[in-house]
Every structure is written in structure tokens, then in C-alpha cells.
Design a protein around this motif. Structure first.
Motif, PDB file in Angstrom:
ATOM      1  N   LYS A 133       0.838  -1.199   0.000  1.00  0.00           N
ATOM      2  CA  LYS A 133       0.000   0.000   0.000  1.00  0.00           C
ATOM      3  C   LYS A 133       0.874   1.250   0.000  1.00  0.00           C
ATOM      4  O   LYS A 133       1.806   1.365   0.789  1.00  0.00           O
ATOM      5  CB  LYS A 133      -0.890  -0.008   1.245  1.00  0.00           C
ATOM      6  CG  LYS A 133      -1.920   1.098   1.280  1.00  0.00           C
ATOM      7  CD  LYS A 133      -2.806   0.933   2.505  1.00  0.00           C
ATOM      8  CE  LYS A 133      -3.927   1.974   2.503  1.00  0.00           C
ATOM      9  NZ  LYS A 133      -4.816   1.788   3.678  1.00  0.00           N
ATOM     10  N   GLN A 173       2.189   5.096   0.615  1.00  0.00           N
ATOM     11  CA  GLN A 173       2.096   5.970   1.783  1.00  0.00           C
ATOM     12  C   GLN A 173       0.924   6.941   1.638  1.00  0.00           C
ATOM     13  O   GLN A 173       0.245   7.265   2.614  1.00  0.00           O
ATOM     14  CB  GLN A 173       3.406   6.756   1.952  1.00  0.00           C
ATOM     15  CG  GLN A 173       4.635   5.894   2.205  1.00  0.00           C
ATOM     16  CD  GLN A 173       4.720   5.372   3.625  1.00  0.00           C
ATOM     17  OE1 GLN A 173       4.027   5.845   4.516  1.00  0.00           O
ATOM     18  NE2 GLN A 173       5.572   4.380   3.853  1.00  0.00           N
ATOM     19  N   SER A 174       0.675   7.386   0.409  1.00  0.00           N
ATOM     20  CA  SER A 174      -0.459   8.293   0.158  1.00  0.00           C
ATOM     21  C   SER A 174      -0.981   8.061  -1.249  1.00  0.00           C
ATOM     22  O   SER A 174      -0.200   7.972  -2.207  1.00  0.00           O
ATOM     23  CB  SER A 174      -0.003   9.753   0.310  1.00  0.00           C
ATOM     24  OG  SER A 174      -1.013  10.645  -0.126  1.00  0.00           O
ATOM     25  N   SER A 230       4.901  -0.097   3.799  1.00  0.00           N
ATOM     26  CA  SER A 230       3.783   0.810   4.051  1.00  0.00           C
ATOM     27  C   SER A 230       3.824   1.419   5.449  1.00  0.00           C
ATOM     28  O   SER A 230       4.521   0.935   6.346  1.00  0.00           O
ATOM     29  CB  SER A 230       2.460   0.065   3.838  1.00  0.00           C
ATOM     30  OG  SER A 230       2.426  -0.533   2.552  1.00  0.00           O
ATOM     31  N   ASN A 231       3.035   2.465   5.633  1.00  0.00           N
ATOM     32  CA  ASN A 231       2.922   3.123   6.935  1.00  0.00           C
ATOM     33  C   ASN A 231       2.243   2.177   7.918  1.00  0.00           C
ATOM     34  O   ASN A 231       1.114   1.743   7.681  1.00  0.00           O
ATOM     35  CB  ASN A 231       2.109   4.408   6.793  1.00  0.00           C
ATOM     36  CG  ASN A 231       2.133   5.257   8.044  1.00  0.00           C
ATOM     37  OD1 ASN A 231       2.256   4.745   9.159  1.00  0.00           O
ATOM     38  ND2 ASN A 231       2.012   6.558   7.873  1.00  0.00           N
ATOM     39  N   LYS A 257       0.716   2.682  10.569  1.00  0.00           N
ATOM     40  CA  LYS A 257      -0.562   3.200  11.079  1.00  0.00           C
ATOM     41  C   LYS A 257      -1.709   2.915  10.113  1.00  0.00           C
ATOM     42  O   LYS A 257      -2.879   2.945  10.515  1.00  0.00           O
ATOM     43  CB  LYS A 257      -0.443   4.702  11.318  1.00  0.00           C
ATOM     44  CG  LYS A 257       0.541   5.056  12.425  1.00  0.00           C
ATOM     45  CD  LYS A 257       0.643   6.566  12.617  1.00  0.00           C
ATOM     46  CE  LYS A 257       1.643   6.908  13.714  1.00  0.00           C
ATOM     47  NZ  LYS A 257       1.793   8.378  13.892  1.00  0.00           N
ATOM     48  N   ASP A 258      -1.383   2.668   8.853  1.00  0.00           N
ATOM     49  CA  ASP A 258      -2.420   2.427   7.842  1.00  0.00           C
ATOM     50  C   ASP A 258      -2.716   0.947   7.638  1.00  0.00           C
ATOM     51  O   ASP A 258      -3.565   0.593   6.815  1.00  0.00           O
ATOM     52  CB  ASP A 258      -1.992   3.024   6.501  1.00  0.00           C
ATOM     53  CG  ASP A 258      -1.966   4.538   6.531  1.00  0.00           C
ATOM     54  OD1 ASP A 258      -2.625   5.121   7.410  1.00  0.00           O
ATOM     55  OD2 ASP A 258      -1.270   5.135   5.687  1.00  0.00           O
ATOM     56  N   ARG A 259      -1.993   0.076   8.340  1.00  0.00           N
ATOM     57  CA  ARG A 259      -2.180  -1.351   8.104  1.00  0.00           C
ATOM     58  C   ARG A 259      -3.475  -1.856   8.731  1.00  0.00           C
ATOM     59  O   ARG A 259      -3.749  -1.609   9.903  1.00  0.00           O
ATOM     60  CB  ARG A 259      -0.999  -2.155   8.638  1.00  0.00           C
ATOM     61  CG  ARG A 259       0.117  -2.240   7.634  1.00  0.00           C
ATOM     62  CD  ARG A 259       1.084  -3.338   7.988  1.00  0.00           C
ATOM     63  NE  ARG A 259       2.117  -2.873   8.899  1.00  0.00           N
ATOM     64  CZ  ARG A 259       2.641  -3.600   9.865  1.00  0.00           C
ATOM     65  NH1 ARG A 259       2.220  -4.827  10.068  1.00  0.00           N
ATOM     66  NH2 ARG A 259       3.581  -3.117  10.638  1.00  0.00           N
ATOM     67  N   ASP A 260      -4.256  -2.542   7.938  1.00  0.00           N
ATOM     68  CA  ASP A 260      -5.536  -3.107   8.392  1.00  0.00           C
ATOM     69  C   ASP A 260      -5.691  -4.470   7.735  1.00  0.00           C
ATOM     70  O   ASP A 260      -5.721  -4.575   6.500  1.00  0.00           O
ATOM     71  CB  ASP A 260      -6.692  -2.184   8.006  1.00  0.00           C
ATOM     72  CG  ASP A 260      -8.040  -2.750   8.427  1.00  0.00           C
ATOM     73  OD1 ASP A 260      -8.614  -3.555   7.667  1.00  0.00           O
ATOM     74  OD2 ASP A 260      -8.508  -2.390   9.522  1.00  0.00           O
ATOM     75  N   GLU A 317      -8.725  -4.977   5.289  1.00  0.00           N
ATOM     76  CA  GLU A 317      -8.557  -4.190   4.078  1.00  0.00           C
ATOM     77  C   GLU A 317      -7.457  -4.770   3.190  1.00  0.00           C
ATOM     78  O   GLU A 317      -7.574  -4.794   1.967  1.00  0.00           O
ATOM     79  CB  GLU A 317      -8.244  -2.745   4.487  1.00  0.00           C
ATOM     80  CG  GLU A 317      -8.254  -1.735   3.340  1.00  0.00           C
ATOM     81  CD  GLU A 317      -6.871  -1.499   2.766  1.00  0.00           C
ATOM     82  OE1 GLU A 317      -6.787  -0.903   1.686  1.00  0.00           O
ATOM     83  OE2 GLU A 317      -5.867  -1.920   3.381  1.00  0.00           O
TER      84      GLU A 317
END
Length: 518
Positions: A19, A21-22, A496-497, A499-502, A505
């Protein structure tokens, strides 16, 4: 299913992986059929774009792709701006251009050449994103490694660690060119004899002590009758140079590993001239027999023998000529019998001298396994941790590392990244000494490379490496079955960041059953 089919299957995701970063979608979409890349890094951009298939690239009537270098991004970073009238790419370096090309190729693959207008700004979270392939216990032909390299590159991984030698076999072609004057040893015997070795097969594949076997593979894993003997062979120096160049064009560095002071039975078998009174084969009449057991940790050379150090010097010279002088892995793990017979001081003296020899031969960076914590390493050297368990000396190694030097740390925590561990307990392929119930994809995805260490060491962690030991691996299908999508999940951990790992998802972007891939 051939190598290319396996690559395509392992890389066919429903969303971008890893994923970015942005990613900002602007709305609207464009249809792209041909491209005209210009600017710094255009060659690397094209290389990244073509990994997933035949993306048409022409120099006329194509969509203009403008590449521009900027100091505002890291060397692996990029900013990809997609609009109907063209594509603009800002890069921090040529690696960034390559990864921008990979991302665009993924978007085209997933959108059927229809791509939404968007801006992606991206760079990795960790500098070191690696995979280790054990080719000693079972040989892996070059064509299969090349396919694997392509797959690693699509996942934006940047290190391939080759475990070239072990007790069972020697996979690196040696020549006698450049050896010391008056040295009578024929070093070609290393690959000529050592290349014929591999792991054994059978219900109990060479475990000396059934109780030890039970502890290593957790009891119910004792029957391996369905696993044939390992494959044999070796790589010529020309093949390895080709691999180094092939990987470099995909922004992957190949790091060779030659083991010291243990894991050297194959050397004693191939070069009986090195069987001194201080070696593990002392007293063996004639040439030591082939070692095809899965169990290791018993062997060591006679490091008081001048011939041993002459061999090491010649090996380092040959390795530098093939792999370059950037990085080398020198082992240091599982010297059980040497430590028992000679003690930790002798062990450290030997390893310190091997490291010093590597410096003399121009190697800029040395990696060692965690057992070597305590010897002097330079700031740009790496220590590779594989467990924090007290029973394996993990806690002690972490304490020693915290008190010595400023080297970097690679986290290879076996409970999260050892891809030789079974996917599920009842599978034939793989072991389960680290993960008794198997290592599922979700466990890999939840890996935090920093969490193993306290704050005093976490700042030294530069990334992860996922090893695939090959006790049960016998084919390219075996490799891909054990590696993907677990390494896909780890690739996102490294890039990837956090904090964005899910997990949920990620499964949706993966687009396949995230339990077993076969």
C-alpha cells in the motif's frame, strides 16, 4: 504451471500491494495504451513497468511520461501524478523510478488500462526489505531464482540473501585462479564434490537423536516419507554474475552467505586436507562421509591450521570477484560443538578474524547471525536476529548487542517471518519448531519489526528479512506455496505506513484466500 505462470499468479492483486504511503484519487479516468518515458530514470521506470507483462512502450503517439529527480524524496521514493493529458513522475533516485513503474504497471493490470486520475506519493518505511533462500539443503536452478527475483521486485523487496553453503552441500563454483603460491589444494573439489550433496529423505531424515528431532519439529512432524531427497547442483561464477546483474536491474542486491565457524562439514568432505586435529572430523580415516542429515550444528574447521585461513582468504577473494565488495554474510550461528569444545572466547576470536579478513578483501559491510553479538562490528554492519527466546540465547544476544557497537539490526523473528514454517499444522511441507500450529498470513501481516527490541535497540532496526530454509523444499512450486502470500504480507510490513495497516482491508486488496496459496 511454469515459472512465469507462478510469477503472474503471485503478483495478481485486486489493489496496490504494498500500500502506498499516500494515494489521492481525483476522479475521472484515462485509457492508456502506449507510453513515451523521458527524463532521469526512464530506463529504470521501463524496467519496473514491464515486470508484470508486455506494457507497450513506444517513442511516438504515446502518452508522455515525464520523469524528474528531486531532493525532496528519498532514493527509493516517488510521486506519481496521473492525468488524462499525461503522467508526471518525481523521483528521489533511480530506485524510485523503478518503483513508480511497478506501481503504474499494477494500476494498468488491475484497471484493464483504465486508470483513475490520481496522485501517489510513496517511499518505504524500512530501508532493508529482504528474503533469504537456502539453496544448500536443496539446489534451486537459476531459472527458478530469476522468476523469484521478478516476484520480489514487484513486491518492492530489495535484498536477496543466498545461503550458498551448509553442512550438506557447496553451491558456489570455486577456481584455483589467484590462490596463494605453493598452495597444493584443488579448490574446485568444493563444488565438484560438494555440489553433489543435499538433504536426505525418509521417515526420519537423518536426525541423530529422535528425541531432538521431536523437539525440533514438535512430535507429530516426524514422518517425512513424502519428501524426496534434495536436489543437487552448483552455480557457475558466470551464472552468479548474471544473477547479480539481473537482480540489480530490478533494484535488488544479492548478498552471498558463507558460514563460519560452523556449518562446514561439506568443506571437510570436499577438502580432506583441512581435516586437522582441531576440526570436528579429527580422527576420521580418509575423506569424511557426505552429511545429508537435516540436523546441523556439529561441524567446524581447524582454525589453528594455516591451510584453513588460506582457504578462507581464497574464498573471500573469489566471492568478491563474483558478488562485488559491497556486502557479505559470514554466518556465525549454530557453532554448538565448537563452543562446547573450545568455549566462547575461541569462537569470538575466530569470527573476529574472519570479519577482519573480509575487510582486507574490501567488503564494505558484513552481516552475522545474532549468535555473534559481542564481537566488534562497525556502524554500517548488520546483526541478523532470528529469535528472542531465552532457550536459544535470544535475550542474552539482545543484551550483548545493546552494550556493544552501533551496528544495524535485521529482524528475522522466526515466529513471524520464517517461511519454512508450515502454513497449517497438518500440511506436509514445512517445519513447525517455531510455530507449532503453523504460520498463517495474518500473523506475518501483524509483524512489527521494532517490537522485538527495547527502545535502546529499536532505533537500530533497519528492516526485516524472511528466510526460506529448504529442508522440505524440492521445487519451484514448493517455494511459491510456502512463500506467497506470506511474503506479500511482509512486503507491506516493510514498505507501508504501519498506522495504515488493516488486515481486513489488506485481504480485500490481496484478492485471494489469505489462508493457503497453492
Amino acid at each position: 504451471m511454469n515459472e512465469r505462470d507462478l510469477v503472474q499468479r503471485a503478483c495478481q492483486h485486486k489493489g496496490l500491494i504494498p500500500k502506498p504511503q499516500s494515494q489521492v484519487i481525483r476522479g475521472g479516468e484515462s485509457e492508456f495504451y502506449a507510453f513515451w518515458p523521458e527524463g532521469v530514470g526512464a530506463q529504470e521506470f521501463v524496467q519496473g513497468m514491464t515486470l508484470l507483462g508486455d506494457q507497450t512502450l513506444v517513442r511516438a503517439d504515446g502518452t508522455r511520461v515525464e520523469l524528474q529527480e528531486t531532493s525532496l524524496l528519498s532514493s527509493e521514493g516517488y510521486r506519481l501524478e496521473i492525468e488524462p493529458q499525461g503522467i508526471r513522475v518525481q523521483i528521489g533516485g533511480k530506485s524510485g523510478a523503478f518503483y513508480a513503474g511497478v506501481t503504474l504497471a499494477q494500476l494498468l493490470q488491475q484497471g484493464g488500462r483504465h486508470v483513475a486520475s490520481q496522485v501517489i506519493t510513496d517511499e518505504p518505511s524500512f530501508e532493508y526489505r529482504g528474503f533469504m533462500l537456502d539453496v544448500a539443503r536443496s539446489f534451486v536452478p537459476l531459472a527458478e531464482i530469476l522468476a523469484l527475483v521478478d516476484t520480489l521486485a514487484v513486491h518492492k523487496l530489495n535484498r536477496l540473501h543466498l545461503h550458498l553453503v551448509d553442512d550438506q552441500a557447496w553451491r558456489f563454483e570455486m577456481t584455483n585462479e589467484g590462490k596463494a603460491c605453493q598452495d597444493p589444494i584443488d579448490y574446485t573439489m568444493l563444488h565438484r564434490r560438494g555440489g553433489l550433496g543435499a538433504c536426505a529423505s525418509g521417515d526420519n531424515p537423518g536426525f541423530d537423536d529422535p528425541q531432538l528431532a521431536a523437539s525440533e519439529v514438535v512430535g507429530d512432524n516426524l514422518k517425512f516419507a513424502g519428501i524426496p531427497s534434495g536436489r543437487t547442483g552448483y552455480y557457475t561464477q558466470a551464472e552468479l554474475r548474471y544473477l547479480v546483474d539481473y537482480a540489480a536491474r530490478r533494484q535488488i542486491q544479492v548478498i552471498p552467505e558463507f558460514e563460519f565457524p560452523g556449518h562446514n562439514h561439506v568443506v571437510l568432505h570436499a577438502l580432506p586436507e583441512l581435516v586437522g586435529k582441531g576440526s570436528s572430523a579429527a580422527g576420521t580415516p580418509g575423506r569424511p562421509e557426505v552429511w545429508d542429515s537435516w540436523q546441523v550444528g556439529h561441524s567446524y574447521l581447524d582454525f589453528d591450521l594455516p591451510e584453513t585461513w588460506r582457504f578462507i582468504e581464497h574464498l573471500l577473494s573469489q566471492a568478491a570477484n563474483v558478488f562485488g565488495r559491497s556486502r557479505i554474510h559470514l554466518g556465525g550461528d549454530e557453532a554448538h560443538e565448537l563452543l562446547k569444545n573450545y568455549g566462547p572466547q575461541k569462537y569470538q576470536q575466530i569470527l573476529q578474524r574472519v570479519v577482519a579478513s573480509a575487510r582486507v578483501h574490501g567488503f564494505e559491510q558484513v552481516t552475522l547471525w545474532q549468535e555473534a553479538a559481542g564481537i566488534y562490528l562497525q556502524e554500517n554492519d548488520y546483526l541478523q536476529f532470528w529469535t528472542d527466546q531465552p532457550s536459544a540465547g535470544g535475550r542474552d544476544a539482545i543484551k550483548r548487542a545493546a552494550n556493544q557497537g552501533s551496528f544495524k539490526i535485521i529482524n528475522s523473528d522466526a515466529h513471524y517471518v520464517y517461511l519454512d514454517q508450515k502454513l497449517k499444522r497438518d500440511e506436509l511441507l514445512g517445519l513447525n519448531w517455531a510455530c507449532p500450529d503453523g504460520l498463517p498470513v495474518e500473523q506475518c501481516y501483524r509483524f512489527d519489526p521494532l517490537a522485538t527490541f527495547g527502545p535502546e535497540l529499536a532505533e537500530r532496526v533497519i528492516g526485516f528479512e524472511a528466510p526460506l530454509w529448504s529442508e522440505t523444499v524440492r521445487s519451484i512450486r514448493d517455494i511459491f506455496h510456502l512463500v506467497f502470500p506470506r511474503l506479500t504480507a511482509l512486503a507491506e510490513v516493510g514498505w507501508s505506513n504501519p498506522k495504515d495497516r488493516d488486515w481486513q482491508e489488506f485481504k480485500a486488496r490481496l484478492g485471494t484466500d489469505a489462508g493457503i496459496w497453492s
